[in-house]
Scaffold this motif. Structure first.
Motif, PDB file in Angstrom:
ATOM      1  N   THR A 203     -43.353 -51.499  36.747  1.00 33.10           N
ATOM      2  CA  THR A 203     -43.665 -50.649  35.616  1.00 33.10           C
ATOM      3  C   THR A 203     -43.594 -49.324  36.733  1.00 33.10           C
ATOM      4  O   THR A 203     -43.435 -47.983  35.741  1.00 33.10           O
ATOM      5  N   TRP A 251     -52.424 -46.088  32.888  1.00 34.27           N
ATOM      6  CA  TRP A 251     -51.986 -47.154  32.965  1.00 34.27           C
ATOM      7  C   TRP A 251     -53.584 -48.515  32.650  1.00 34.27           C
ATOM      8  O   TRP A 251     -53.151 -49.796  32.876  1.00 34.27           O
ATOM      9  N   THR A 254     -53.149 -50.428  30.283  1.00 35.25           N
ATOM     10  CA  THR A 254     -51.506 -52.222  30.058  1.00 35.25           C
ATOM     11  C   THR A 254     -52.135 -53.248  32.189  1.00 35.25           C
ATOM     12  O   THR A 254     -52.126 -54.093  31.525  1.00 35.25           O
TER      13      THR A 254
END
Length: 327
Positions: A203, A251, A254
């Motif tokens: 990521t 983030w 996610t």
């Protein structure tokens, strides 16, 4: 033939017990198991169908068997079923103290209303006992809360809220997915850092490079931080995102909190690795104020100890001087 528990009670009760057992043993989250897993619904349908079929077969066998009995056998069967009825049991008579139909004349009252007579039945013992129990409970409550002055409703509420807060705090301390920027701690175990590295490479490496040297994003291996260093700041930055319009995305939608904790711990483990062709520093040097305060306290303690030792040595020398002079 008469059954102790009729079929219209047996079938629903047994079916409900099976449903509750399935819901207890099958982890279906926030949905019932028979909705989330279609096979459970199929099983329940088949089970109910078999229950009804078995009851029909048993009823048919009973009717055929009863039809094959002689008149004498039918009379004996009727007498046996009557003698074993619940109303004729000793427990039922003890709980109700009711008179049988044959003995109703003993409790018949004298008045007559158009041929309607009244029985002078006694109250059931269980009802009388429960009534006296409520009186005793009321007296204890009166003495405890209105005479002695034990805790009131407000104090009870506050105590229960305090206990609930302790339970919630204890749960949060062990629930990894409830970690936030205030409660997060730095992970140092190899397994946690390895998982953080995997997340970082999937990521974060596109903007910070796999070695953390920085590309589109800043260098993560030096002492300079744009939004602050340390596990709390790095966790917050990863979770909530960087600067508006030019920072990285948030983030938190996610990654789970425990995953953000691992990747933040891995990022901090990259400090001082000095990868080749690293990006120029951005931001300011970040210093942990809490660590500084701890170091300062430790330094003051050390200085105090050294000063105390020096004072003792000076005192010893002063005490020994007359002896030297006398010698």
């Amino acid at each position: 033939m008469k059954k102790l528990i009729p079929a219209y009670v047996r079938v629903p009760v047994l079916f409900a017990l099976v449903v509750m057992a399935l819901e207890y043993f099958i982890d279906s989250g926030d949905k019932p198991a028979f909705i989330k897993y279609p096979m459970v619904s199929v099983f329940l349908f088949v089970f109910l169908f078999l229950q009804i079929a078995i009851e029909i077969v048993i009823s048919a066998i009973d009717r055929v068997t009863y039809a094959m009995l002689t008149d004498e056998q039918k009379e004996r069967l009727a007498a046996a079923e009557t003698s074993f009825s619940i109303k004729n049991s000793k427990l039922y008579k003890m709980l109700t103290r009711s008179k049988s139909i044959e003995r109703e004349g003993e409790i018949m009252m004298d008045h007559d209303y158009d041929g309607i007579k009244e029985l002078d039945n006694v109250l059931p013992p269980w009802w009388v006992g429960l009534f006296y129990a409520t009186i005793i409970f009321g007296l204890i409550y009166l003495v405890r809360f209105h005479i002695i002055g034990d805790y009131d409703q407000k104090q009870e509420f506050e105590m229960e809220m305090a206990e609930a807060k302790k339970a919630v705090d204890a749960y949060k301390s062990t629930a990894k997915d409830l970690i936030d920027a205030e409660s997060v701690t730095l992970l140092t175990e190899g397994a946690d850092l390895a998982q953080g590295k995997t997340i970082f490479e999937n990521t974060c490496a596109a903007c910070h490079r796999a070695d953390g040297g920085g590309s589109i994003g800043p260098n993560l291996t030096d002492k300079y931080w744009i939004l602050g260093g340390g596990i709390k700041n790095v966790f917050h930055t990863i979770s909530e995102g960087g600067r508006d319009g030019k920072g990285m995305v948030a983030w938190k939608a996610t990654l789970r909190p425990n995953e953000i904790q691992r990747v933040a711990s891995y990022v901090l483990s990259l400090q001082g690795t000095n990868p080749a062709d690293a990006k120029e520093p951005e931001g300011e040097i970040w210093v942990d104020e809490n660590a500084e305060a701890t170091d300062a306290d430790a330094g003051e303690t050390t200085d105090a100890v050294e000063e105390s030792e020096q004072t003792e040595e000076t005192s010893d020398v002063a005490e020994g001087t007359p002896e030297v002079a006398a010698n």
